[in-house]
Design a protein around this motif. Structure first.
Motif, PDB file in Angstrom:
ATOM      1  N   MET A   1       0.860  -1.253   0.225  1.00  0.00           N
ATOM      2  CA  MET A   1      -0.413  -0.142   0.037  1.00  0.00           C
ATOM      3  C   MET A   1       0.643   1.080  -0.053  1.00  0.00           C
ATOM      4  O   MET A   1       2.049   1.060   0.401  1.00  0.00           O
ATOM      5  N   THR A   2       0.528   2.089  -0.686  1.00  0.00           N
ATOM      6  CA  THR A   2       1.121   3.356  -0.613  1.00  0.00           C
ATOM      7  C   THR A   2       0.394   4.797  -0.182  1.00  0.00           C
ATOM      8  O   THR A   2      -0.751   4.778  -0.079  1.00  0.00           O
ATOM      9  N   LYS A   3       1.387   5.314   1.186  1.00  0.00           N
ATOM     10  CA  LYS A   3       0.798   6.828   1.437  1.00  0.00           C
ATOM     11  C   LYS A   3       0.487   7.713   0.471  1.00  0.00           C
ATOM     12  O   LYS A   3       1.794   8.191   0.257  1.00  0.00           O
ATOM     13  N   THR A   4      -0.017   8.121   0.361  1.00  0.00           N
ATOM     14  CA  THR A   4       0.213   9.733  -0.565  1.00  0.00           C
ATOM     15  C   THR A   4      -0.543  10.599  -0.001  1.00  0.00           C
ATOM     16  O   THR A   4      -1.384  11.027   0.767  1.00  0.00           O
ATOM     17  N   LEU A   5       0.292  11.985   0.419  1.00  0.00           N
ATOM     18  CA  LEU A   5      -0.443  13.456   0.881  1.00  0.00           C
ATOM     19  C   LEU A   5      -1.196  14.298  -0.143  1.00  0.00           C
ATOM     20  O   LEU A   5      -0.445  14.959  -1.608  1.00  0.00           O
ATOM     21  N   ILE A   6      -2.866  14.377  -0.302  1.00  0.00           N
ATOM     22  CA  ILE A   6      -3.114  14.504  -1.304  1.00  0.00           C
ATOM     23  C   ILE A   6      -4.323  16.546  -1.005  1.00  0.00           C
ATOM     24  O   ILE A   6      -4.042  16.004   0.700  1.00  0.00           O
ATOM     25  N   ASP A   7      -4.321  17.432  -1.465  1.00  0.00           N
ATOM     26  CA  ASP A   7      -5.225  18.470  -0.294  1.00  0.00           C
ATOM     27  C   ASP A   7      -6.160  17.886  -1.051  1.00  0.00           C
ATOM     28  O   ASP A   7      -6.215  17.975  -2.388  1.00  0.00           O
ATOM     29  N   ILE A   8      -7.374  17.829  -0.122  1.00  0.00           N
ATOM     30  CA  ILE A   8      -8.915  17.346  -0.889  1.00  0.00           C
ATOM     31  C   ILE A   8      -9.567  18.916   0.001  1.00  0.00           C
ATOM     32  O   ILE A   8      -9.207  19.112   1.292  1.00  0.00           O
ATOM     33  N   PRO A   9     -10.625  19.404  -0.725  1.00  0.00           N
ATOM     34  CA  PRO A   9     -11.031  20.619  -0.140  1.00  0.00           C
ATOM     35  C   PRO A   9     -11.489  19.696   1.003  1.00  0.00           C
ATOM     36  O   PRO A   9     -12.734  19.081   1.114  1.00  0.00           O
ATOM     37  N   ASP A  10     -12.138  20.212   2.423  1.00  0.00           N
ATOM     38  CA  ASP A  10     -13.076  19.759   3.524  1.00  0.00           C
ATOM     39  C   ASP A  10     -14.751  19.849   3.118  1.00  0.00           C
ATOM     40  O   ASP A  10     -14.598  18.397   3.412  1.00  0.00           O
ATOM     41  N   ASP A  11     -15.200  20.087   2.534  1.00  0.00           N
ATOM     42  CA  ASP A  11     -16.718  20.543   1.760  1.00  0.00           C
ATOM     43  C   ASP A  11     -16.545  18.960   1.414  1.00  0.00           C
ATOM     44  O   ASP A  11     -17.398  18.552   1.033  1.00  0.00           O
ATOM     45  N   LEU A  12     -15.659  18.769   0.244  1.00  0.00           N
ATOM     46  CA  LEU A  12     -15.689  17.585  -0.823  1.00  0.00           C
ATOM     47  C   LEU A  12     -15.072  16.433  -0.578  1.00  0.00           C
ATOM     48  O   LEU A  12     -16.561  15.382  -0.964  1.00  0.00           O
ATOM     49  N   MET A  13     -14.836  16.544   0.949  1.00  0.00           N
ATOM     50  CA  MET A  13     -14.755  15.381   1.814  1.00  0.00           C
ATOM     51  C   MET A  13     -15.758  15.284   2.424  1.00  0.00           C
ATOM     52  O   MET A  13     -16.276  13.758   2.420  1.00  0.00           O
ATOM     53  N   GLU A  14     -16.135  15.714   3.056  1.00  0.00           N
ATOM     54  CA  GLU A  14     -17.797  15.951   3.712  1.00  0.00           C
ATOM     55  C   GLU A  14     -18.618  15.116   3.051  1.00  0.00           C
ATOM     56  O   GLU A  14     -19.556  14.484   2.862  1.00  0.00           O
ATOM     57  N   ARG A  30     -10.780   5.440   0.030  1.00  0.00           N
ATOM     58  CA  ARG A  30     -11.018   4.091  -0.935  1.00  0.00           C
ATOM     59  C   ARG A  30     -12.687   3.502  -1.523  1.00  0.00           C
ATOM     60  O   ARG A  30     -12.466   2.969  -2.233  1.00  0.00           O
ATOM     61  N   THR A  31     -13.925   4.420  -0.493  1.00  0.00           N
ATOM     62  CA  THR A  31     -14.576   3.481  -1.144  1.00  0.00           C
ATOM     63  C   THR A  31     -14.869   4.476  -2.472  1.00  0.00           C
ATOM     64  O   THR A  31     -15.943   4.027  -3.592  1.00  0.00           O
ATOM     65  N   ALA A  32     -14.664   5.584  -2.242  1.00  0.00           N
ATOM     66  CA  ALA A  32     -14.844   6.862  -3.501  1.00  0.00           C
ATOM     67  C   ALA A  32     -14.437   6.467  -5.532  1.00  0.00           C
ATOM     68  O   ALA A  32     -14.860   6.168  -5.751  1.00  0.00           O
ATOM     69  N   LEU A  33     -13.040   5.435  -4.475  1.00  0.00           N
ATOM     70  CA  LEU A  33     -12.394   5.145  -5.819  1.00  0.00           C
ATOM     71  C   LEU A  33     -12.884   3.580  -6.067  1.00  0.00           C
ATOM     72  O   LEU A  33     -12.761   3.558  -7.382  1.00  0.00           O
ATOM     73  N   ARG A  34     -12.953   2.888  -5.348  1.00  0.00           N
ATOM     74  CA  ARG A  34     -13.618   1.761  -5.933  1.00  0.00           C
ATOM     75  C   ARG A  34     -15.316   1.901  -6.695  1.00  0.00           C
ATOM     76  O   ARG A  34     -15.351   1.059  -7.571  1.00  0.00           O
ATOM     77  N   LEU A  35     -16.326   2.990  -6.039  1.00  0.00           N
ATOM     78  CA  LEU A  35     -17.543   3.465  -6.284  1.00  0.00           C
ATOM     79  C   LEU A  35     -16.632   3.753  -8.105  1.00  0.00           C
ATOM     80  O   LEU A  35     -17.466   3.596  -9.407  1.00  0.00           O
ATOM     81  N   LEU A  36     -15.649   4.415  -8.405  1.00  0.00           N
ATOM     82  CA  LEU A  36     -15.432   5.642  -9.401  1.00  0.00           C
ATOM     83  C   LEU A  36     -14.637   4.669 -10.808  1.00  0.00           C
ATOM     84  O   LEU A  36     -15.310   4.670 -11.847  1.00  0.00           O
TER      85      LEU A  36
END
Length: 71
Positions: A1-14, A30-36
């Motif tokens: 597994m790879t650790k990745t540091l990314i910036d995700i807007p708080d409102d989008l994450m919510e 993880r769920t969002a990527l699987r759904l995509l």
């Protein structure tokens, strides 16, 4: 597994957390990527069926019923 540091807007994450039902940010991503990926696979499968002419009838139904022979 790879650790990745990314910036995700708080409102989008919510929003994603609410849609996916994720309890944590990691679970949400993880769920969002699987759904995509699943959505793309479904799209590709539908396109394959649509392009597969042998599975389709040669003529469009006219909506008129063929006359039945008397018994």
């Amino acid at each position: 597994m790879t650790k990745t540091l990314i910036d995700i807007p708080d409102d989008l994450m919510e929003q994603a957390r609410r849609v996916t039902g994720g309890a944590t940010k990691t679970e949400t991503v993880r769920t969002a990527l699987r759904l995509l990926v699943q959505q793309r696979q479904q799209h590709d499968a539908i396109a394959w069926f649509a392009d597969s002419a042998p599975f389709l009838p040669e003529a469009e139904p006219t909506g008129e019923a063929e006359p039945q022979q008397p018994r």
